[in-house]
Design a protein around this motif. Structure first.
Motif, PDB file in Angstrom:
ATOM      1  N   PRO A  40       0.829  -1.211   0.000  1.00 33.96           N
ATOM      2  CA  PRO A  40       0.000   0.000   0.000  1.00 33.96           C
ATOM      3  C   PRO A  40       0.862   1.259   0.000  1.00 33.96           C
ATOM      4  CG  PRO A  40      -0.814  -1.592   1.604  1.00 33.96           C
ATOM      5  CD  PRO A  40       0.519  -2.087   1.141  1.00 33.96           C
ATOM      6  N   ALA A  41       2.017   1.203   0.657  1.00 30.42           N
ATOM      7  CA  ALA A  41       2.890   2.382   0.710  1.00 30.42           C
ATOM      8  C   ALA A  41       3.326   2.801  -0.688  1.00 30.42           C
ATOM      9  CB  ALA A  41       4.116   2.083   1.584  1.00 30.42           C
ATOM     10  N   ARG A  42       3.683   1.842  -1.523  1.00 32.52           N
ATOM     11  CA  ARG A  42       4.092   2.162  -2.892  1.00 32.52           C
ATOM     12  C   ARG A  42       2.933   2.732  -3.698  1.00 32.52           C
ATOM     13  NH1 ARG A  42       7.773  -3.036  -4.810  1.00 32.52           N
ATOM     14  NH2 ARG A  42       9.404  -2.821  -3.210  1.00 32.52           N
ATOM     15  N   LEU A  43       1.772   2.111  -3.551  1.00 34.27           N
ATOM     16  CA  LEU A  43       0.602   2.580  -4.298  1.00 34.27           C
ATOM     17  C   LEU A  43       0.246   4.019  -3.904  1.00 34.27           C
ATOM     18  CD1 LEU A  43      -1.703  -0.580  -4.204  1.00 34.27           C
ATOM     19  CD2 LEU A  43      -0.418   0.297  -6.149  1.00 34.27           C
ATOM     20  N   PHE A  44       0.212   4.284  -2.603  1.00 34.79           N
ATOM     21  CA  PHE A  44      -0.142   5.629  -2.155  1.00 34.79           C
ATOM     22  C   PHE A  44       0.940   6.636  -2.522  1.00 34.79           C
ATOM     23  CE2 PHE A  44      -2.913   3.518   1.249  1.00 34.79           C
ATOM     24  CZ  PHE A  44      -4.047   3.640   0.459  1.00 34.79           C
ATOM     25  N   ALA A  45       2.206   6.216  -2.529  1.00 35.31           N
ATOM     26  CA  ALA A  45       3.286   7.124  -2.919  1.00 35.31           C
ATOM     27  C   ALA A  45       3.160   7.521  -4.391  1.00 35.31           C
ATOM     28  CB  ALA A  45       4.643   6.466  -2.658  1.00 35.31           C
ATOM     29  N   VAL A  46       2.792   6.561  -5.233  1.00 37.37           N
ATOM     30  CA  VAL A  46       2.598   6.850  -6.654  1.00 37.37           C
ATOM     31  C   VAL A  46       1.471   7.853  -6.845  1.00 37.37           C
ATOM     32  CG1 VAL A  46       1.802   5.855  -8.845  1.00 37.37           C
ATOM     33  CG2 VAL A  46       3.577   4.701  -7.521  1.00 37.37           C
ATOM     34  N   PHE A 191      -7.886  23.201  -7.422  1.00 41.18           N
ATOM     35  CA  PHE A 191      -6.732  22.436  -7.891  1.00 41.18           C
ATOM     36  C   PHE A 191      -5.619  22.413  -6.836  1.00 41.18           C
ATOM     37  CE2 PHE A 191      -8.542  24.076 -11.986  1.00 41.18           C
ATOM     38  CZ  PHE A 191      -9.060  22.856 -12.393  1.00 41.18           C
ATOM     39  N   LEU A 192      -5.528  23.492  -6.064  1.00 39.11           N
ATOM     40  CA  LEU A 192      -4.544  23.526  -4.983  1.00 39.11           C
ATOM     41  C   LEU A 192      -4.942  22.566  -3.870  1.00 39.11           C
ATOM     42  CD1 LEU A 192      -1.921  25.016  -4.337  1.00 39.11           C
ATOM     43  CD2 LEU A 192      -3.261  26.680  -3.041  1.00 39.11           C
ATOM     44  N   VAL A 193      -6.242  22.464  -3.608  1.00 44.46           N
ATOM     45  CA  VAL A 193      -6.735  21.497  -2.625  1.00 44.46           C
ATOM     46  C   VAL A 193      -6.429  20.074  -3.094  1.00 44.46           C
ATOM     47  CG1 VAL A 193      -8.807  20.539  -1.545  1.00 44.46           C
ATOM     48  CG2 VAL A 193      -8.519  23.012  -1.717  1.00 44.46           C
ATOM     49  N   LEU A 194      -6.687  19.815  -4.385  1.00 44.97           N
ATOM     50  CA  LEU A 194      -6.387  18.493  -4.942  1.00 44.97           C
ATOM     51  C   LEU A 194      -4.904  18.162  -4.782  1.00 44.97           C
ATOM     52  CD1 LEU A 194      -8.453  18.608  -8.259  1.00 44.97           C
ATOM     53  CD2 LEU A 194      -8.829  17.032  -6.373  1.00 44.97           C
ATOM     54  N   SER A 195      -4.047  19.140  -5.058  1.00 44.61           N
ATOM     55  CA  SER A 195      -2.606  18.909  -5.012  1.00 44.61           C
ATOM     56  C   SER A 195      -2.093  18.748  -3.588  1.00 44.61           C
ATOM     57  CB  SER A 195      -1.873  20.064  -5.700  1.00 44.61           C
ATOM     58  OG  SER A 195      -0.465  19.918  -5.570  1.00 44.61           O
ATOM     59  N   LEU A 196      -2.298  19.775  -2.761  1.00 43.91           N
ATOM     60  CA  LEU A 196      -1.691  19.782  -1.429  1.00 43.91           C
ATOM     61  C   LEU A 196      -2.444  18.911  -0.423  1.00 43.91           C
ATOM     62  CD1 LEU A 196      -0.696  23.553  -1.095  1.00 43.91           C
ATOM     63  CD2 LEU A 196       0.660  21.622  -1.934  1.00 43.91           C
ATOM     64  N   ALA A 197      -3.765  19.068  -0.363  1.00 44.41           N
ATOM     65  CA  ALA A 197      -4.534  18.293   0.612  1.00 44.41           C
ATOM     66  C   ALA A 197      -4.732  16.849   0.152  1.00 44.41           C
ATOM     67  CB  ALA A 197      -5.888  18.955   0.856  1.00 44.41           C
ATOM     68  N   GLY A 198      -5.152  16.681  -1.123  1.00 44.27           N
ATOM     69  CA  GLY A 198      -5.350  15.320  -1.634  1.00 44.27           C
ATOM     70  C   GLY A 198      -4.049  14.562  -1.777  1.00 44.27           C
ATOM     71  N   GLY A 199      -3.085  15.147  -2.511  1.00 51.46           N
ATOM     72  CA  GLY A 199      -1.792  14.491  -2.672  1.00 51.46           C
ATOM     73  C   GLY A 199      -1.057  14.343  -1.357  1.00 51.46           C
ATOM     74  N   GLY A 200      -1.175  15.369  -0.495  1.00 49.71           N
ATOM     75  CA  GLY A 200      -0.547  15.268   0.820  1.00 49.71           C
ATOM     76  C   GLY A 200      -1.147  14.148   1.657  1.00 49.71           C
ATOM     77  N   GLY A 201      -2.459  13.946   1.531  1.00 48.50           N
ATOM     78  CA  GLY A 201      -3.098  12.849   2.254  1.00 48.50           C
ATOM     79  C   GLY A 201      -2.567  11.491   1.821  1.00 48.50           C
ATOM     80  N   PHE A 202      -2.379  11.311   0.508  1.00 49.52           N
ATOM     81  CA  PHE A 202      -1.790  10.064   0.012  1.00 49.52           C
ATOM     82  C   PHE A 202      -0.357   9.898   0.519  1.00 49.52           C
ATOM     83  CE2 PHE A 202      -5.074  10.217  -3.422  1.00 49.52           C
ATOM     84  CZ  PHE A 202      -5.589   8.950  -3.221  1.00 49.52           C
ATOM     85  N   ALA A 203       0.409  11.013   0.558  1.00 49.41           N
ATOM     86  CA  ALA A 203       1.789  10.949   1.032  1.00 49.41           C
ATOM     87  C   ALA A 203       1.853  10.542   2.502  1.00 49.41           C
ATOM     88  CB  ALA A 203       2.483  12.295   0.824  1.00 49.41           C
ATOM     89  N   ALA A 205      -0.436   8.834   4.101  1.00 54.44           N
ATOM     90  CA  ALA A 205      -0.861   7.434   4.168  1.00 54.44           C
ATOM     91  C   ALA A 205       0.294   6.500   3.804  1.00 54.44           C
ATOM     92  CB  ALA A 205      -2.043   7.197   3.232  1.00 54.44           C
ATOM     93  N   ALA A 206       1.060   6.856   2.764  1.00 53.73           N
ATOM     94  CA  ALA A 206       2.216   6.039   2.381  1.00 53.73           C
ATOM     95  C   ALA A 206       3.217   5.972   3.509  1.00 53.73           C
ATOM     96  CB  ALA A 206       2.867   6.622   1.123  1.00 53.73           C
ATOM     97  N   LEU A 207       3.479   7.105   4.168  1.00 58.94           N
ATOM     98  CA  LEU A 207       4.429   7.141   5.281  1.00 58.94           C
ATOM     99  C   LEU A 207       3.946   6.284   6.441  1.00 58.94           C
ATOM    100  CD1 LEU A 207       7.008   8.311   6.486  1.00 58.94           C
ATOM    101  CD2 LEU A 207       5.670  10.276   7.270  1.00 58.94           C
ATOM    102  N   VAL A 208       2.650   6.345   6.732  1.00 57.32           N
ATOM    103  CA  VAL A 208       2.088   5.555   7.828  1.00 57.32           C
ATOM    104  C   VAL A 208       2.254   4.067   7.551  1.00 57.32           C
ATOM    105  CG1 VAL A 208      -0.052   4.918   9.003  1.00 57.32           C
ATOM    106  CG2 VAL A 208       0.461   7.324   8.568  1.00 57.32           C
TER     107      VAL A 208
END
Length: 215
Positions: A40-46, A191-203, A205-208
């Motif tokens: 899951p870490a790899r998938l969320f990082a991608v 688009f900023l929400v998608l990038s920072l909040a959405g992408g940051g959430g995936f990042a 999750a990958a770290l966790v």
């Protein structure tokens, strides 16, 4: 007897002892487990990379923000990143089903199809609504980003419930919060929400999943 890689091998003149046989079986089982394991870490990082870079460039291309690059360039980049993330996710996720039979394989396949069916239905609805809106209206990107995030979050909630995975469940909840925020801030802030909040959430999750690979 060991080969150059340090793995025990069979020798016709020197049969393996019971301990050596058990060690060989354990090594082969571990190698198979690593090859079939879905990370899951790899998938969320991608996905984190695709959202942070792709939607970040779309935001920077808007004339109301920075307009640092042409909109068509940002559109191509985000499309390539999203398609690449989908292809990688499908390939990586398919590893977990190799050699597996029974309910686990069926549940995984049904969940995978749920994503495709849901997004196909959402796309049909959004395309129809888009045709009813004024051409060039800011409501179009708000519609697509809001509904896409909402559906993505709901499916992650379902996946977290299905596999009793609180990390995936909380990620789904966060993405749903982002869906509401993306609509409230308007264009190009969505688009900023998608990038920072959405992408940051995936990042995150990958770290966790790296820090805590198992519950």
């Amino acid at each position: 007897m060991n080969n150059d890689a340090g793995d025990p091998v069979e020798d016709e003149s020197e049969p393996l002892s019971v301990a050596e046989s058990l060690e060989l079986i354990a090594r082969q089982n571990e190698r198979t487990r690593r090859e079939l394991r879905v990370s899951p870490a790899r998938l969320f990082a991608v996905w984190a990379f695709a959202w942070l870079v792709g939607w970040g460039l779309v935001y920077l291309s808007d004339e109301r923000s920075a307009a640092l690059l042409p909109g068509w360039v940002a559109g191509i980049v985000v499309a390539v990143l999203m398609v690449g993330a989908i292809v990688y996710s499908a390939w990586h996720g398919s590893k977990g089903g190799r050699g597996i039979r029974g309910p686990s394989r069926r549940i995984g396949a049904m969940y995978g199809w749920a994503w495709m069916i849901s997004f196909a239905g959402m796309s049909l609805i959004d395309i129809r609504i888009t045709k009813l809106l004024p051409e060039g209206s800011d409501l179009v990107p708000l519609l697509w980003s809001g509904t896409s995030l909402l559906l993505t979050g709901a499916l992650y909630l379902a996946g977290g419930t299905l596999w009793q995975d609180l990390r995936q469940y909380f990620l789904g909840g966060w993405i749903i919060v982002c869906s509401g925020a993306s609509v409230l801030v308007g264009v190009p802030g969505n688009f900023l929400v998608l990038s920072l909040a959405g992408g940051g959430g995936f990042a995150v999750a990958a770290l966790v999943y790296v820090v805590r690979p198992r519950d």
